[in-house]
Design a protein around this motif. Structure first.
Motif, PDB file in Angstrom:
ATOM      1  N   GLU A  85      87.456 -37.728  -3.181  1.00  0.00           N
ATOM      2  CA  GLU A  85      86.298 -37.116  -2.302  1.00  0.00           C
ATOM      3  C   GLU A  85      87.123 -35.796  -1.428  1.00  0.00           C
ATOM      4  O   GLU A  85      86.372 -35.482  -0.692  1.00  0.00           O
ATOM      5  CB  GLU A  85      85.639 -38.090  -1.727  1.00  0.00           C
ATOM      6  N   ARG A 125      91.044 -35.484 -13.831  1.00  0.00           N
ATOM      7  CA  ARG A 125      90.489 -36.922 -13.279  1.00  0.00           C
ATOM      8  C   ARG A 125      91.453 -37.886 -13.878  1.00  0.00           C
ATOM      9  O   ARG A 125      91.725 -38.064 -14.868  1.00  0.00           O
ATOM     10  CB  ARG A 125      89.393 -36.843 -13.769  1.00  0.00           C
ATOM     11  N   ILE A 126      92.074 -38.786 -12.892  1.00  0.00           N
ATOM     12  CA  ILE A 126      93.015 -39.626 -13.367  1.00  0.00           C
ATOM     13  C   ILE A 126      92.743 -41.048 -12.740  1.00  0.00           C
ATOM     14  O   ILE A 126      91.756 -41.356 -11.926  1.00  0.00           O
ATOM     15  CB  ILE A 126      94.336 -39.394 -12.839  1.00  0.00           C
ATOM     16  N   GLU A 127      93.265 -42.058 -13.441  1.00  0.00           N
ATOM     17  CA  GLU A 127      93.273 -43.357 -12.574  1.00  0.00           C
ATOM     18  C   GLU A 127      94.709 -43.711 -12.415  1.00  0.00           C
ATOM     19  O   GLU A 127      95.548 -43.399 -13.285  1.00  0.00           O
ATOM     20  CB  GLU A 127      92.551 -44.442 -13.558  1.00  0.00           C
ATOM     21  N   LEU A 173      91.062 -52.434  -3.749  1.00  0.00           N
ATOM     22  CA  LEU A 173      89.641 -52.130  -3.639  1.00  0.00           C
ATOM     23  C   LEU A 173      89.050 -53.321  -4.641  1.00  0.00           C
ATOM     24  O   LEU A 173      89.191 -53.790  -5.589  1.00  0.00           O
ATOM     25  CB  LEU A 173      89.324 -51.044  -4.406  1.00  0.00           C
ATOM     26  N   THR A 174      87.835 -53.635  -3.824  1.00  0.00           N
ATOM     27  CA  THR A 174      87.068 -54.840  -4.426  1.00  0.00           C
ATOM     28  C   THR A 174      85.805 -54.336  -5.326  1.00  0.00           C
ATOM     29  O   THR A 174      85.000 -53.628  -4.693  1.00  0.00           O
ATOM     30  CB  THR A 174      86.611 -56.020  -3.409  1.00  0.00           C
ATOM     31  N   GLU A 175      85.786 -54.795  -6.556  1.00  0.00           N
ATOM     32  CA  GLU A 175      84.502 -54.418  -7.109  1.00  0.00           C
ATOM     33  C   GLU A 175      83.868 -55.890  -7.497  1.00  0.00           C
ATOM     34  O   GLU A 175      84.456 -56.953  -7.552  1.00  0.00           O
ATOM     35  CB  GLU A 175      84.659 -53.728  -8.433  1.00  0.00           C
ATOM     36  N   GLN A 176      82.503 -56.119  -8.128  1.00  0.00           N
ATOM     37  CA  GLN A 176      82.119 -57.233  -8.628  1.00  0.00           C
ATOM     38  C   GLN A 176      81.491 -57.163  -9.839  1.00  0.00           C
ATOM     39  O   GLN A 176      81.084 -55.992 -10.120  1.00  0.00           O
ATOM     40  CB  GLN A 176      81.183 -57.905  -7.541  1.00  0.00           C
ATOM     41  N   LEU A 223      93.598 -50.203 -10.837  1.00  0.00           N
ATOM     42  CA  LEU A 223      93.570 -48.753 -11.060  1.00  0.00           C
ATOM     43  C   LEU A 223      92.445 -48.155 -10.259  1.00  0.00           C
ATOM     44  O   LEU A 223      91.241 -48.422 -10.778  1.00  0.00           O
ATOM     45  CB  LEU A 223      93.677 -48.222 -12.597  1.00  0.00           C
ATOM     46  N   ARG A 275      78.409 -38.294 -10.276  1.00  0.00           N
ATOM     47  CA  ARG A 275      78.758 -39.626 -11.102  1.00  0.00           C
ATOM     48  C   ARG A 275      79.052 -40.787 -10.297  1.00  0.00           C
ATOM     49  O   ARG A 275      78.830 -41.787 -10.677  1.00  0.00           O
ATOM     50  CB  ARG A 275      79.913 -39.226 -12.026  1.00  0.00           C
ATOM     51  N   LYS A 276      79.656 -40.508  -8.887  1.00  0.00           N
ATOM     52  CA  LYS A 276      79.639 -41.688  -7.853  1.00  0.00           C
ATOM     53  C   LYS A 276      78.412 -42.148  -7.374  1.00  0.00           C
ATOM     54  O   LYS A 276      78.511 -43.450  -6.706  1.00  0.00           O
ATOM     55  CB  LYS A 276      80.663 -41.087  -6.812  1.00  0.00           C
ATOM     56  N   GLU A 313      81.516 -39.781   1.126  1.00  0.00           N
ATOM     57  CA  GLU A 313      82.327 -39.369   0.176  1.00  0.00           C
ATOM     58  C   GLU A 313      82.698 -40.119  -0.896  1.00  0.00           C
ATOM     59  O   GLU A 313      82.906 -39.485  -1.940  1.00  0.00           O
ATOM     60  CB  GLU A 313      83.541 -39.184   1.155  1.00  0.00           C
ATOM     61  N   ILE A 314      82.948 -41.417  -0.580  1.00  0.00           N
ATOM     62  CA  ILE A 314      83.299 -42.358  -1.598  1.00  0.00           C
ATOM     63  C   ILE A 314      82.000 -42.605  -2.720  1.00  0.00           C
ATOM     64  O   ILE A 314      82.429 -42.691  -3.973  1.00  0.00           O
ATOM     65  CB  ILE A 314      83.602 -43.894  -1.228  1.00  0.00           C
ATOM     66  N   LEU A 364      80.109 -47.481  -5.237  1.00  0.00           N
ATOM     67  CA  LEU A 364      81.138 -48.166  -4.490  1.00  0.00           C
ATOM     68  C   LEU A 364      80.850 -48.807  -3.158  1.00  0.00           C
ATOM     69  O   LEU A 364      81.059 -50.088  -2.905  1.00  0.00           O
ATOM     70  CB  LEU A 364      82.620 -47.456  -4.619  1.00  0.00           C
ATOM     71  N   HIS A 412      77.524 -51.021  -3.452  1.00  0.00           N
ATOM     72  CA  HIS A 412      77.208 -51.983  -4.523  1.00  0.00           C
ATOM     73  C   HIS A 412      78.529 -52.518  -5.098  1.00  0.00           C
ATOM     74  O   HIS A 412      78.368 -53.373  -5.820  1.00  0.00           O
ATOM     75  CB  HIS A 412      76.470 -51.608  -5.704  1.00  0.00           C
ATOM     76  N   HIS A 413      79.634 -52.188  -4.736  1.00  0.00           N
ATOM     77  CA  HIS A 413      80.934 -52.586  -5.219  1.00  0.00           C
ATOM     78  C   HIS A 413      80.895 -52.331  -6.662  1.00  0.00           C
ATOM     79  O   HIS A 413      81.384 -53.428  -7.398  1.00  0.00           O
ATOM     80  CB  HIS A 413      81.302 -53.748  -4.721  1.00  0.00           C
ATOM     81  N   ARG A 422      81.089 -49.353 -10.105  1.00  0.00           N
ATOM     82  CA  ARG A 422      80.976 -47.992 -10.477  1.00  0.00           C
ATOM     83  C   ARG A 422      80.622 -47.806 -11.892  1.00  0.00           C
ATOM     84  O   ARG A 422      80.716 -48.605 -13.054  1.00  0.00           O
ATOM     85  CB  ARG A 422      82.325 -47.169 -10.145  1.00  0.00           C
ATOM     86  N   TYR A 443      81.252 -45.478 -14.371  1.00  0.00           N
ATOM     87  CA  TYR A 443      82.109 -45.029 -15.393  1.00  0.00           C
ATOM     88  C   TYR A 443      83.681 -45.341 -15.076  1.00  0.00           C
ATOM     89  O   TYR A 443      84.021 -45.233 -13.972  1.00  0.00           O
ATOM     90  CB  TYR A 443      82.144 -43.319 -15.700  1.00  0.00           C
ATOM     91  N   THR A 444      84.416 -45.778 -16.022  1.00  0.00           N
ATOM     92  CA  THR A 444      85.958 -45.848 -15.951  1.00  0.00           C
ATOM     93  C   THR A 444      86.350 -44.847 -16.826  1.00  0.00           C
ATOM     94  O   THR A 444      85.877 -44.312 -17.748  1.00  0.00           O
ATOM     95  CB  THR A 444      86.506 -47.183 -16.187  1.00  0.00           C
ATOM     96  N   MET A 445      87.690 -44.423 -16.565  1.00  0.00           N
ATOM     97  CA  MET A 445      88.334 -43.385 -17.402  1.00  0.00           C
ATOM     98  C   MET A 445      88.859 -44.179 -18.599  1.00  0.00           C
ATOM     99  O   MET A 445      88.986 -43.810 -19.890  1.00  0.00           O
ATOM    100  CB  MET A 445      89.442 -42.663 -16.681  1.00  0.00           C
ATOM    101  N   ILE A 446      89.760 -45.275 -18.104  1.00  0.00           N
ATOM    102  CA  ILE A 446      90.668 -45.883 -19.215  1.00  0.00           C
ATOM    103  C   ILE A 446      90.096 -47.140 -19.605  1.00  0.00           C
ATOM    104  O   ILE A 446      89.881 -48.159 -18.760  1.00  0.00           O
ATOM    105  CB  ILE A 446      92.186 -46.184 -18.391  1.00  0.00           C
TER     106      ILE A 446
END
Lengths: 112, 408
Positions: free
Chosen positions: A11, A32-34, A42-45, A55, B33-34, B391-392, B396, B399-400, B402, B404-407
């Motif tokens: 961002e 764009r990288i990870e 950072l938490t996702e669910q 990552l 995309r975010k 911004e984020i 995320l 809803h925690h 995303r 798309y992932t890249m890897i």
């Protein structure tokens, strides 16, 4: 010549590009990288299970500048990318042996 | 009871249901995309919340016989809404078939407003606002236009499939939204590009497809009127998609896919109130003209005025809806539908004024109540997310998750 590689928050890209442009950076590459540094957590669910993401999406900005300009551009990037929180990223500076402008075959500082 | 009519209305209900996921992709492709999951999420939560609202009390408020302003409470929980027809709405199909067809309209209408607050609305506030708006704006206006006792229905203004109820209503709410919630912060630097135009086109295709149920289904029978509505719907969408491309071609030098998609949707919006009252030549004119008005609103007036109707919910749905409602007053013909009226160009003089009155009343009511609802929800929950969250991205931060992932 120095290559500046800045790994920054996604961002913050607009801010960094804007700052580099107004400081007269010769050009830049954005990828764009990870990845992760010390920042984790950072938490996702996913289907009710929370998990920590190792990552994180980041942006890498690269620019190659003359030796004398390197410190100034590093400072400009750092100021534009900073939020003060963990995860602001890092800037790597490395020496570049040579540069060629393909169109004219110019080499060295003149090709930057 | 008629088997063909029942089959067509049930099938049409399924077609209209698909429009809300279609809208999710139409809007989702336009954001960064975010934020795409937030758009898909908002559309699907509306599908869940409004389906319940409608069977528990929304349908009763909108359609149960009541006073001039709102329906009665006698059909709460679908009490008395059964397998037999309710003759005043549709004499040849089960009352439940009519109810579920209308449910799909009640679902997509609040979803249209998402286009205005995209990329910056707090999720909790969005859910509360949507439920309040559907109950206090959609249900009454729906009753005015289509419910037994409703004042616009009694006035004799025409709205075949929801120009005022759906598009003007949601479209003007979108403008109020844009003004109340404010501009996205990124706009100070640049206007973000749509992150996935193929999704926009996919969404457009699903909307166009579903719209046959929306408009031709509104005949509430498998008959000639349904065929007329089907043909003029396709014709207006085609004319408008082409017209938008031509405008871009002349004005900017190149026609764009995004432009054709925007035009097609604008054409579908404009033909909605007219579909059961106009013939095919008026449909061409309605389609060709709507792109001119919507292009003006979205590409010229919006940037000048500076309001951030992010995905042009006002510019397409309100502007296109007003044109469609007024065009119905111009082009409607009893030769197409004997139960309708003759418009200005077919010798009738009263209809156009009635259409103006219906449009004006809907605009005034929706502006007022939408504004008050935002103020209430803002005071309770805060409608806008924090700057860092914006911004984020909403995926995320709200809803925690995303997209798309890249890897891997």
């Amino acid at each position: 010549m120095k290559k500046i590689e800045a790994v920054i928050r996604a961002e913050k890209l607009d801010d960094v590009m804007e700052a580099l442009k107004s400081a007269g950076a010769p050009g830049l590459m954005v990828t764009r990288i990870e990845g992760h540094g010390r920042q984790k957590g950072l938490t996702e669910q996913f289907r009710g299970r929370e998990f920590k993401v190792d990552l994180l999406p980041k942006i890498k900005v690269e620019t190659v500048v003359r030796d004398a300009d390197a410190a100034r551009f590093v400072d400009i990037i750092a100021r534009a990318a900073k939020t003060g929180e963990i995860g602001d990223g890092k800037i790597f500076v490395s020496a570049v042996a040579d540069v060629m402008r393909i169109r004219t075959k110019e080499m060295g500082d003149g090709a930057v | 009871m008629n088997a063909g009519d029942t089959a067509w209305v049930l099938m049409s209900s399924a077609l209209v249901m698909l429009m809300t996921p279609g809208l999710a992709f139409f809007y989702g492709g336009m954001v960064r995309r975010k934020n795409i999951l937030s758009i898909l999420m908002q559309c699907f939560i509306i599908l869940c919340v409004m389906s319940l609202q409608w069977v528990l009390f929304g349908y009763s408020l909108a359609f149960a016989p009541g006073n001039w302003f709102i329906g009665g409470l006698q059909w709460l929980g679908l009490n008395g809404v059964g397998q037999e027809p309710f003759v005043e709405y549709a004499a040849t199909i089960p009352h439940m078939a009519f109810m579920i067809f209308q449910a799909m309209f009640a679902i997509i209408t609040p979803a249209l407003i998402i286009g205005a607050f995209a990329e910056r609305m707090k999720f909790s506030a969005f859910v509360v606002f949507t439920l309040l708006w559907a109950t206090l704006v959609y249900d009454p206006v729906c009753h005015w236009v289509w419910g037994v006792g409703g004042w616009i229905r009694n006035l004799g203004a025409l709205d075949f499939a929801g120009g005022t109820v759906v598009h003007i209503n949601a479209g003007i709410a979108a403008l109020v939204t844009a003004l109340v919630i404010g501009r996205r912060r990124c706009l100070d630097k640049n206007v973000p590009s749509p992150h996935n135009l193929p999704f926009v086109v996919l969404g457009t295709a699903l909307l166009w497809f579903g719209w046959f149920g929306f408009n031709a289904g509104s005949a509430l029978g498998a008959n000639g009127l349904a065929a007329n509505a089907f043909v003029v719907t396709n014709t207006a969408a085609a004319a408008a998609g082409l017209s938008w491309a031509l405008i871009e071609w002349f004005r900017v030098g190149k026609p764009t896919m995004f432009g054709v998609a925007s035009g097609a949707v604008a054409g579908l919006v404009a033909i909605t109130p007219a579909a059961g009252f106009v013939g095919v030549v008026p449909a061409v004119i309605i389609g060709l003209m709507v792109s001119v008005f919507c292009y003006l609103a979205a590409a010229i007036i919006k940037p000048k005025m500076g309001y951030d109707d992010a995905l042009d919910a006002f510019g397409v749905h309100c502007v296109g809806g007003i044109w469609g409602a007024l065009a119905t007053g111009l082009f409607a013909s009893k030769a197409v539908n004997a139960a309708g009226a003759d418009g200005l160009f077919f010798g009738g003089s009263g209809l156009f004024l009635k259409q103006l009155l219906a449009v004006g009343a809907t605009l005034a009511y929706a502006v007022m109540v939408t504004f008050i609802l935002y103020k209430i929800v803002d005071a309770l929950l805060g409608i806008r997310i924090e700057e860092r969250e914006e911004e984020i991205g909403l995926d995320l931060s709200q809803h925690h998750e995303r997209a798309y992932t890249m890897i891997e």
